[in-house]
Design a protein around this motif. Structure first.
Motif, mmCIF file in Angstrom:
data_model
loop_
_atom_site.group_PDB
_atom_site.id
_atom_site.type_symbol
_atom_site.label_atom_id
_atom_site.label_comp_id
_atom_site.label_asym_id
_atom_site.label_seq_id
_atom_site.Cartn_x
_atom_site.Cartn_y
_atom_site.Cartn_z
ATOM 1 N N LEU A 55 0.840 -1.194 0.000
ATOM 2 C CA LEU A 55 0.000 0.000 0.000
ATOM 3 C C LEU A 55 0.875 1.243 0.000
ATOM 4 N N GLY A 56 0.406 2.282 -0.664
ATOM 5 C CA GLY A 56 1.153 3.521 -0.744
ATOM 6 C C GLY A 56 0.245 4.725 -0.654
ATOM 7 N N ALA A 57 0.819 5.885 -0.912
ATOM 8 C CA ALA A 57 0.080 7.147 -0.840
ATOM 9 C C ALA A 57 0.360 7.955 -2.097
ATOM 10 N N ILE A 58 -0.579 8.806 -2.485
ATOM 11 C CA ILE A 58 -0.420 9.688 -3.634
ATOM 12 C C ILE A 58 -0.731 11.117 -3.218
ATOM 13 N N THR A 59 -0.147 12.039 -3.948
ATOM 14 C CA THR A 59 -0.380 13.463 -3.710
ATOM 15 C C THR A 59 -1.301 14.020 -4.791
#
Length: 512
Positions: free
Chosen positions: A277-281
Motif C-alpha cells: 500500500l502507498g500514498a499519492i499526492t
C-alpha cells in the motif's frame, strides 16, 4: 459429432456397414462385417474436440455395435482453443459509424480492450449442465480460476500500458504483470481497483462449478512511504481502505501477490494475498501497479527456477541427485551445484562447510591455504580435502534448462568426473575445476540458454614426507568456467556487402 454420419447415403434405409446410420436396427447391425467409418470427428483445427468411435463386438451373440464418445486432443502446437467468435466463419461488412449508432459503437469498441462475448466469463455456479450434474470437476492447467461472481482478476496491460481488469488468472500459470492506472486524490476512495477490498472480497471456488468456496486471506501488508521506504505491518487483520488525509490519499494498492495452495486432484484449498500500500499526492496523475500469482501443491516445497525455459545469467545452476532405487533426479534445495567459498583468513580447515552457489554465466574462482605438518596422515588428509572441494553432497546431475522438472529425465545432464593425478604413493586433491558447456537453443530471435555438458575435474598433487618439525603451505583452489559451444555460422556464409552511397537530396520527394 454423434449426429454426423458421412456414410449415410440412403434416405430412410440402412446403409451396409455404416455403423453411424440412425436408420439401422440392432438386427441389421448384427449382420455388419466391419464399420466403414470407425471414427467421426469435428473440426480438426480445434485443440480439443469430441470424437465418435464406432466398432463391432463380434464375440457377442448376436454381434452388436459399440459406440463411444471421447475427447480427442489435437497434438498440433497451433490449434484453436475456443471458437468464440462465430462471425469469423464468414466475412461480415463492418458497421459504418453514423450519428445514430456512434455512441453505441464508442461504448463497445472505444476502450483499450473489447470482446464480442465478454459475458461468457461471468460464471453462475447455480447453472450447471444437466448431463454433468453428477460429474467430478477439477481445475486443469490454464483454466481460469473461478470465483462466486466471475474469476480471479490479474490486471495486466493489453494494447497500451493501462491496466485491464479482464485478464483471468489461469490455474498453475505463474504470472507477473505491471500496468498503469489513472488516479486522483479527490476520487481515490471511489476507484475500486486501488482498494484492498477489490482483490479479496470474492471467494474462490474450490473446484469449478461447485458450492465449496475458499476465502482469500490477507497474508501480509507492506506500507510504502512517498520516498519509497517500506514498512511491514504487525497485524494483517485490519482492512485498510483508501482515505484522504491532509491532501494525501493513503492506503492505495500498489501491488498484490496471490499465493494459491492446491491438491494433486486439482482442488484449491487455500488462497492468500500480500499487499503493498502507498500514498499519492494531488500532483499524481497515474500509478504503476504490480501483480503476481504463484501456486504450491500441498505438503510440498516450491522449487525455485533459474529461467523459463532457458537459464538466466546470475541465477543458480539447478542440480540434483539420483538416489538408489529411484530413477529420477531430485531437486532438493541442498542439491544445487556449489563450490568452496573463500574466507578472510584463507584457512582451509576453518572454511570447511562454507559453500557458494554456482551462478549461470559467472566464471568464478575461490580458494584457501592448507598448512601441512609432518604429523598429518596422507589418506585422512586426502579425504578431508576432497570433502572440502566437492562438499558433503556433490550432485550427480545438472538441469539442462532453468525450468527442468524432476520427472523429465531427459532434461537432466549427468556430471562427468575426471581425475588427474601422478602415479605416486601419496596424492592429495589440490583443485576442483568445473566446466559448464552451454548452447543457444530455440529461435534466433529469442535464443534460450541450455546446458549440454558438465565436467568436474579433480587434480591431485604428490605430498612428500616432511621432516619432523617442518611445515608446508599448499594452495587449494576451486573454479567454474562457462563455455558457449553454440554452432558457428555455416562455412561459406558471406555477410551482405555494405553499399556506401549517398542518395540525392530529393530522393524521397514529396515525402519527408
Amino acid at each position: 459429432v454423434a449426429k454426423l454420419c458421412v456414410c449415410d447415403l440412403l434416405v430412410a434405409q440402412c446403409d451396409v456397414n455404416c455403423c453411424c446410420d440412425p436408420d439401422c436396427s440392432a438386427a441389421e447391425f448384427s449382420l455388419f462385417t466391419t464399420c466403414s467409418v470407425p471414427v467421426v470427428t469435428g473440426d480438426s483445427r480445434l485443440c480439443s474436440q469430441k470424437a465418435a468411435i464406432y466398432s463391432l463386438d463380434v464375440e457377442a451373440n448376436p454381434p452388436e455395435r459399440i459406440f463411444k464418445l471421447i475427447d480427442h486432443i489435437n497434438p498440433n502446437v497451433f490449434c484453436i482453443h475456443t471458437a468464440n467468435y462465430k462471425q469469423a466463419l464468414s466475412f461480415a461488412s463492418p458497421e459504418t459509424p453514423t450519428s445514430e449508432n456512434f455512441d453505441q459503437l464508442l461504448k463497445q469498441f472505444g476502450s483499450a480492450t473489447f470482446s464480442t462475448e465478454f459475458d461468457s466469463w461471468n460464471v453462475n455456479p447455480d447453472s450447471q449442465i444437466s448431463s454433468d450434474a453428477n460429474g467430478t470437476y477439477r481445475y486443469e492447467y490454464g483454466v481460469p480460476i473461478q470465483t462466486v461472481d466471475a474469476f480471479v482478476r490479474l490486471p495486466s496491460p493489453v494494447v497500451s500500458s493501462w491496466c485491464s481488469d479482464a485478464n483471468p488468472a489461469g490455474f498453475l500459470v505463474n504470472q507477473a504483470t505491471k500496468c498503469s492506472r489513472l488516479v486522483s486524490v479527490e476520487k481515490c476512495s471511489t476507484i475500486q481497483a486501488v482498494s484492498m477490498l477489490f482483490y479479496i472480497n470474492s471467494s474462490i471456488l474450490a473446484v469449478p462449478k461447485s458450492s465449496q468456496m475458499v476465502n482469500i486471506t490477507v497474508q501480509s501488508i507492506v506500507v510504502q512511504s512517498l520516498n519509497g521506504i517500506r514498512t511491514l505491518l504487525d497485524s494483517n487483520e485490519v482492512l485498510r481502505l483508501p482515505a484522504i488525509l491532509d491532501e494525501l490519499c493513503i492506503n492505495i494498492v500498489l501491488g498484490v501477490s496471490y499465493h494459491i495452495t492446491y491438491t494433486q486432484a486439482g482442488e484449491i484449498i487455500e488462497a492468500a494475498a500480500s499487499f503493498v500500500l502507498g500514498a499519492i499526492t494531488k500532483e499524481t496523475l497515474s500509478i504503476q501497479q504490480s501483480f503476481e500469482i504463484s501456486f504450491t501443491q500441498v505438503n510440498t516445497k516450491p522449487v525455485p527456477l533459474s529461467g523459463n525455459p532457458g537459464y538466466v545469467v546470475g541465477l543458480p545452476v539447478r542440480a540434483g541427485f539420483r538416489p538408489q532405487g529411484y530413477p529420477l533426479p531430485s531437486t532438493d534445495k541442498y542439491g544445487q551445484l556449489t563450490i568452496l567459498q573463500s574466507t578472510s583468513n584463507q584457512d582451509c580447515l576453518a572454511a570447511a562447510g562454507a559453500r557458494t552457489p554456482v551462478l549461470f554465466g559467472y566464471n568464478m574462482i575461490s580458494g584457501c591455504k592448507l598448512r601441512i605438518t609432518a604429523a598429518m596422515e596422507c589418506q585422512l588428509l586426502a579425504l578431508t580435502l576432497l570433502d572440502l572441494l566437492k562438499g558433503q553432497n556433490f550432485p550427480d546431475y545438472v538441469a539442462s534448462f532453468g525450468n527442468s522438472q524432476a520427472q523429465d529425465v531427459l532434461d537432466w545432464v549427468p556430471i562427468t568426473h575426471l581425475h588427474i593425478s601422478d602415479q605416486s604413493s601419496c596424492q592429495i586433491p589440490v583443485s576442483l575445476e568445473i566446466e559448464v558447456q552451454w548452447t543457444k537453443y530455440g529461435s534466433l530471435v529469442n535464443p534460450q540458454a541450455r546446458i549440454v555438458n558438465v565436467t568436474a575435474t579433480v587434480t591431485t598433487a604428490t605430498l612428500n614426507q616432511l621432516p619432523s618439525g617442518r611445515e608446508r603451505i599448499v594452495p587449494i583452489t576451486s573454479s567454474v568456467v562457462f563455455t558457449d559451444i553454440s554452432s558457428p555460422a555455416e562455412p561459406g556464409y558471406k555477410a551482405r556487402p555494405t553499399i556506401n552511397v549517398k542518395l540525392p537530396f530529393d530522393f524521397f520527394f514529396p515525402f519527408v
